[in-house]
Design a protein around this motif. Structure first.
Motif, PDB file in Angstrom:
ATOM      1  N   ASP A 212       0.853  -1.196   0.000  1.00  0.00           N
ATOM      2  CA  ASP A 212       0.000   0.000   0.000  1.00  0.00           C
ATOM      3  C   ASP A 212       0.885   1.241   0.000  1.00  0.00           C
ATOM      4  N   PRO A 213       1.529   1.549  -1.135  1.00  0.00           N
ATOM      5  CA  PRO A 213       2.541   2.613  -1.150  1.00  0.00           C
ATOM      6  C   PRO A 213       1.999   4.015  -0.945  1.00  0.00           C
TER       7      PRO A 213
ATOM      8  N   ASP B  63     -10.594  -1.447   2.474  1.00  0.00           N
ATOM      9  CA  ASP B  63     -11.578  -0.553   3.089  1.00  0.00           C
ATOM     10  C   ASP B  63     -12.631  -0.191   2.036  1.00  0.00           C
ATOM     11  N   THR B  64     -13.712   0.424   2.479  1.00  0.00           N
ATOM     12  CA  THR B  64     -14.756   0.892   1.558  1.00  0.00           C
ATOM     13  C   THR B  64     -14.466   2.341   1.173  1.00  0.00           C
ATOM     14  N   TYR B  65     -14.463   2.614  -0.126  1.00  0.00           N
ATOM     15  CA  TYR B  65     -14.132   3.934  -0.655  1.00  0.00           C
ATOM     16  C   TYR B  65     -15.337   4.543  -1.347  1.00  0.00           C
ATOM     17  N   THR B  66     -15.250   5.852  -1.567  1.00  0.00           N
ATOM     18  CA  THR B  66     -16.361   6.568  -2.203  1.00  0.00           C
ATOM     19  C   THR B  66     -16.293   6.531  -3.726  1.00  0.00           C
ATOM     20  N   GLN B  67     -15.152   6.109  -4.268  1.00  0.00           N
ATOM     21  CA  GLN B  67     -14.975   6.022  -5.708  1.00  0.00           C
ATOM     22  C   GLN B  67     -14.213   4.734  -6.040  1.00  0.00           C
ATOM     23  N   PRO B  68     -14.375   4.223  -7.259  1.00  0.00           N
ATOM     24  CA  PRO B  68     -13.709   2.963  -7.597  1.00  0.00           C
ATOM     25  C   PRO B  68     -12.190   3.043  -7.581  1.00  0.00           C
ATOM     26  N   ASN B  69     -11.618   4.219  -7.819  1.00  0.00           N
ATOM     27  CA  ASN B  69     -10.161   4.363  -7.832  1.00  0.00           C
ATOM     28  C   ASN B  69      -9.635   4.716  -6.445  1.00  0.00           C
ATOM     29  N   PHE B  70     -10.117   3.978  -5.440  1.00  0.00           N
ATOM     30  CA  PHE B  70      -9.680   4.158  -4.050  1.00  0.00           C
ATOM     31  C   PHE B  70      -9.882   5.593  -3.574  1.00  0.00           C
ATOM     32  N   GLY B  71     -11.063   6.119  -3.917  1.00  0.00           N
ATOM     33  CA  GLY B  71     -11.399   7.468  -3.467  1.00  0.00           C
ATOM     34  C   GLY B  71     -10.496   8.530  -4.052  1.00  0.00           C
ATOM     35  N   ASN B  72      -9.855   8.216  -5.193  1.00  0.00           N
ATOM     36  CA  ASN B  72      -8.941   9.152  -5.852  1.00  0.00           C
ATOM     37  C   ASN B  72      -7.741   9.487  -4.977  1.00  0.00           C
TER      38      ASN B  72
ATOM     39  N   LEU C 257       5.804 -12.250  -6.581  1.00  0.00           N
ATOM     40  CA  LEU C 257       4.686 -11.857  -7.431  1.00  0.00           C
ATOM     41  C   LEU C 257       3.853 -10.794  -6.730  1.00  0.00           C
ATOM     42  N   LEU C 258       3.220  -9.934  -7.502  1.00  0.00           N
ATOM     43  CA  LEU C 258       2.387  -8.871  -6.940  1.00  0.00           C
ATOM     44  C   LEU C 258       1.058  -8.807  -7.686  1.00  0.00           C
ATOM     45  N   PHE C 259      -0.019  -9.122  -6.973  1.00  0.00           N
ATOM     46  CA  PHE C 259      -1.365  -8.936  -7.518  1.00  0.00           C
ATOM     47  C   PHE C 259      -1.793  -7.522  -7.159  1.00  0.00           C
ATOM     48  N   TRP C 260      -2.093  -6.711  -8.180  1.00  0.00           N
ATOM     49  CA  TRP C 260      -2.274  -5.272  -7.995  1.00  0.00           C
ATOM     50  C   TRP C 260      -3.669  -4.844  -8.423  1.00  0.00           C
ATOM     51  N   LEU C 261      -4.449  -4.345  -7.454  1.00  0.00           N
ATOM     52  CA  LEU C 261      -5.798  -3.842  -7.719  1.00  0.00           C
ATOM     53  C   LEU C 261      -5.722  -2.393  -8.171  1.00  0.00           C
ATOM     54  N   THR C 262      -6.413  -2.084  -9.278  1.00  0.00           N
ATOM     55  CA  THR C 262      -6.414  -0.711  -9.780  1.00  0.00           C
ATOM     56  C   THR C 262      -7.778  -0.049  -9.702  1.00  0.00           C
ATOM     57  N   ALA C 263      -8.846  -0.821  -9.566  1.00  0.00           N
ATOM     58  CA  ALA C 263     -10.193  -0.259  -9.427  1.00  0.00           C
ATOM     59  C   ALA C 263     -11.056  -1.247  -8.653  1.00  0.00           C
ATOM     60  N   LEU C 264     -11.960  -0.706  -7.824  1.00  0.00           N
ATOM     61  CA  LEU C 264     -12.804  -1.515  -6.952  1.00  0.00           C
ATOM     62  C   LEU C 264     -14.229  -1.599  -7.483  1.00  0.00           C
ATOM     63  N   PRO C 265     -14.909  -2.697  -7.241  1.00  0.00           N
ATOM     64  CA  PRO C 265     -16.323  -2.805  -7.624  1.00  0.00           C
ATOM     65  C   PRO C 265     -17.208  -2.135  -6.586  1.00  0.00           C
ATOM     66  N   SER C 266     -18.428  -1.841  -6.975  1.00  0.00           N
ATOM     67  CA  SER C 266     -19.347  -1.151  -6.066  1.00  0.00           C
ATOM     68  C   SER C 266     -20.179  -2.153  -5.282  1.00  0.00           C
ATOM     69  N   ASN C 267     -20.610  -1.712  -4.093  1.00  0.00           N
ATOM     70  CA  ASN C 267     -21.600  -2.444  -3.309  1.00  0.00           C
ATOM     71  C   ASN C 267     -22.568  -1.425  -2.713  1.00  0.00           C
ATOM     72  N   ASP C 268     -23.428  -1.857  -1.803  1.00  0.00           N
ATOM     73  CA  ASP C 268     -24.439  -0.939  -1.284  1.00  0.00           C
ATOM     74  C   ASP C 268     -23.869   0.121  -0.354  1.00  0.00           C
ATOM     75  N   ARG C 269     -22.571   0.011  -0.027  1.00  0.00           N
ATOM     76  CA  ARG C 269     -21.958   1.008   0.869  1.00  0.00           C
ATOM     77  C   ARG C 269     -20.940   1.893   0.181  1.00  0.00           C
ATOM     78  N   GLY C 270     -20.496   1.477  -1.001  1.00  0.00           N
ATOM     79  CA  GLY C 270     -19.476   2.251  -1.697  1.00  0.00           C
ATOM     80  C   GLY C 270     -18.721   1.342  -2.646  1.00  0.00           C
ATOM     81  N   TYR C 271     -17.374   1.366  -2.565  1.00  0.00           N
ATOM     82  CA  TYR C 271     -16.519   0.573  -3.455  1.00  0.00           C
ATOM     83  C   TYR C 271     -15.530  -0.208  -2.599  1.00  0.00           C
ATOM     84  N   GLN C 272     -15.559  -1.505  -2.753  1.00  0.00           N
ATOM     85  CA  GLN C 272     -14.739  -2.375  -1.898  1.00  0.00           C
ATOM     86  C   GLN C 272     -14.673  -3.763  -2.504  1.00  0.00           C
TER      87      GLN C 272
END
Length: 534
Positions: A387-388, A414-423, A508-523
């Protein structure tokens, strides 16, 4: 002396007539029974226990197949008699005894093997039902039914392979379905003349036939078969001008992409098949109750490793079938049930030998080629969250659950307000240390939700777990991507390939670049990461 045995017997209902041998094994009327004297008669009791009730037919070796009754246990049996006994029946009886050691509900049971000098006979389970060939004659099966049959066949193979034997004779005539729905694999050779790899590839043929009604191995001859029997009577698969087989999804609608990919990978001689127990585990994972709900269409099926640089097939589906690789590191759990084995029906010398296994003609390795190393699930020495861009670094806990084998628990963002980790972040991910360098075939990542975007990277460094260390790690790793990135993926499983077959990997590094949405936000949760290699 009586001795327990374990080859298999099939039953097929043909216009009210029941046969107890696999299709392609029933002899023509012109083939005389191998008999020197004393034809058996209805009502005769063998070994003071097995009463002969009705002569059903003769198999391709001329042996007589009878329906009978075990008068001690009051159960129906099938009795296969050979005249004479003695030396001419030695291999039949020995093969029966060897095969009886395989205990599995998807293999037909053998109860006795007896030599009386003037005749020898094997007593087997009586199963009422029909062959897969007959079942598909009414039309291809739905994906759920086809998967269930493939799963049963692979599970039976796993039991056979665990004893060191091979089946060597799987095709739509030796896969039987009882009236109760039990799938039974019959007519094994078990003589070691074939290979486990070809057994596993034959499951691909079974899946292809069940899904399309066509047999992809028309080039494989049916030993001893005549028109109207066994593989010789099964329609060849649809092919293009070069002879390449069409994928099931190109033959009929409604075949899920992952099942199409799995089937074609099994048939591809350029892709090493998994062990039978791994294949059974994956088909079991995909298998669902047939009549309860529509068949799911998840992405990220089990895939098998293609050699780097292989050109994709002209019939490959969009996205490239051969570029996706990997084998789930699951092991099939042996089922404990009926005391049953494998049929002893078959060729003249070996009662279990009937027909060659269904396989692509090009499946044999090139002369002088070294055998491929067995692919397996690689153990993970260390795992941590990268988590740099975080100052709080409060999302690092739970990394160990990503590689614990439990698909129900993992690491959650965590749950974010936007798919790109809350910008606020360029991304974050899971770093894996394999402990030492390995040849890696694939990485499969199971997520808690669809819609995520991610990449996989490989690296050579192991900086400390600090913000600065994570930044250094990501900067060096991002220059070495593996396979293609997933963008808003519509499945919960991501399978990465593209590993260099000549290179070794440790980090190896599995790297998330965008999160899917749920009923609380993006996580999203990363439930499990499986690395396959050797």
């Amino acid at each position: 002396m009586p001795s327990s045995a374990g080859p298999s017997i099939d039953t097929i209902t043909e216009g009210g007539r029941v046969t107890q041998v696999g299709e392609g094994q029933e002899a023509e009327e012109s083939v005389p029974p191998v008999m020197t004297f004393g034809a058996p008669t209805a009502g005769e009791i063998l070994a003071e226990r097995y009463e002969l009730v009705e002569h059903i037919n003769n198999d391709s070796a001329g042996r007589l197949v009878w329906r009978g009754v075990d008068v001690v246990l009051r159960r129906p049996v099938a009795v296969v008699l050979r005249y004479p006994g003695g030396d001419s029946a030695t291999e039949m009886l020995q093969a029966a005894v060897a095969a009886s050691r395989v205990i599995h509900p998807n293999l037909v049971g053998v109860y006795d093997a007896i030599d009386e000098a003037e005749r020898a006979y094997v007593v087997r389970e009586w199963v009422d039902g029909q062959s897969l060939r007959e079942m598909v004659a009414d039309g291809p099966l739905d994906p759920g039914r086809a998967t269930a049959i493939g799963n049963a066949a692979a599970s039976a193979l796993a039991a056979v392979h665990a004893t060191g034997m091979v089946h060597g004779n799987m095709h739509p005539g030796t896969v039987m379905i009882s009236q109760e729905g039990r799938v039974v694999l019959a007519d094994a050779r078990t003589d070691g003349a074939d290979s486990r790899e070809n057994d596993v590839r034959a499951v691909g043929g079974i899946l292809y036939f069940a899904l399309t009604g066509h047999w992809p191995h028309a080039e494989a001859p049916l030993r001893g078969a005549t028109a109207g029997h066994g593989r010789a009577a099964i329609p060849d698969g649809v092919r293009d001008a070069s002879g390449a087989i069409a994928a099931p999804r190109q033959v009929r609608a409604g075949v899920p992409a992952y099942l199409d990919d799995l089937t074609m990978d099994l048939l591809d001689a350029g892709i090493a098949p998994p062990p039978s127990d791994v294949l059974a585990a994956e088909l079991g994972r995909l298998d669902i109750p047939i009549e309860e709900e529509p068949y799911p269409e998840p992405a990220g099926p089990l895939r098998f490793a293609a050699e780097t640089g292989d050109e994709p097939s002209p019939l490959a589906s969009v996205g490239g079938r051969k570029v996706a690789i990997g084998i789930a590191g699951l092991l099939a759990v042996a089922l404990v049930g009926l005391l049953i084995g494998i049929s002893a029906l078959g060729g003249d010398d070996d009662p279990l030998q009937t027909e060659p296994v269904a396989r692509p003609s090009s499946s044999a390795p090139a002369s002088g080629a070294a055998p491929a190393a067995a692919t397996r699930k690689l153990s993970v020495s260390d795992v941590r969250i990268i988590d740099p861009d975080s100052k709080l670094r409060d999302e690092l806990g739970g990394a160990e659950r990503v590689t614990d084998g439990d698909q129900d628990k993992g690491w959650d963002t965590d749950t974010y307000t936007q798919p790109n980790f809350g910008n606020r972040k360029s991304g974050m991910g899971v770093w894996i240390d394999l402990g030492e360098e390995h040849t890696v075939k694939s990485v499969q990542v199971s997520l808690s939700a669809t819609g995520a975007s991610a990449q996989l990277f490989a690296g050579k460094t192991d900086p400390p777990s600090t913000s600065a260390g994570d930044k250094l790690l990501f900067t060096s790793y991002r220059t070495n991507p593996v396979g293609q990135p997933f963008e808003e993926h519509d499945g919960t499983t991501m399978t990465f390939n593209g590993f260099d077959a000549d290179a070794k990997y440790r980090f190896l590094l599995f790297w998330l670049t965008a999160l899917p949405s749920n009923d609380r936000g993006y996580q999203v949760g990363v439930l499990e990461i499986t690395v396959q290699g050797s």
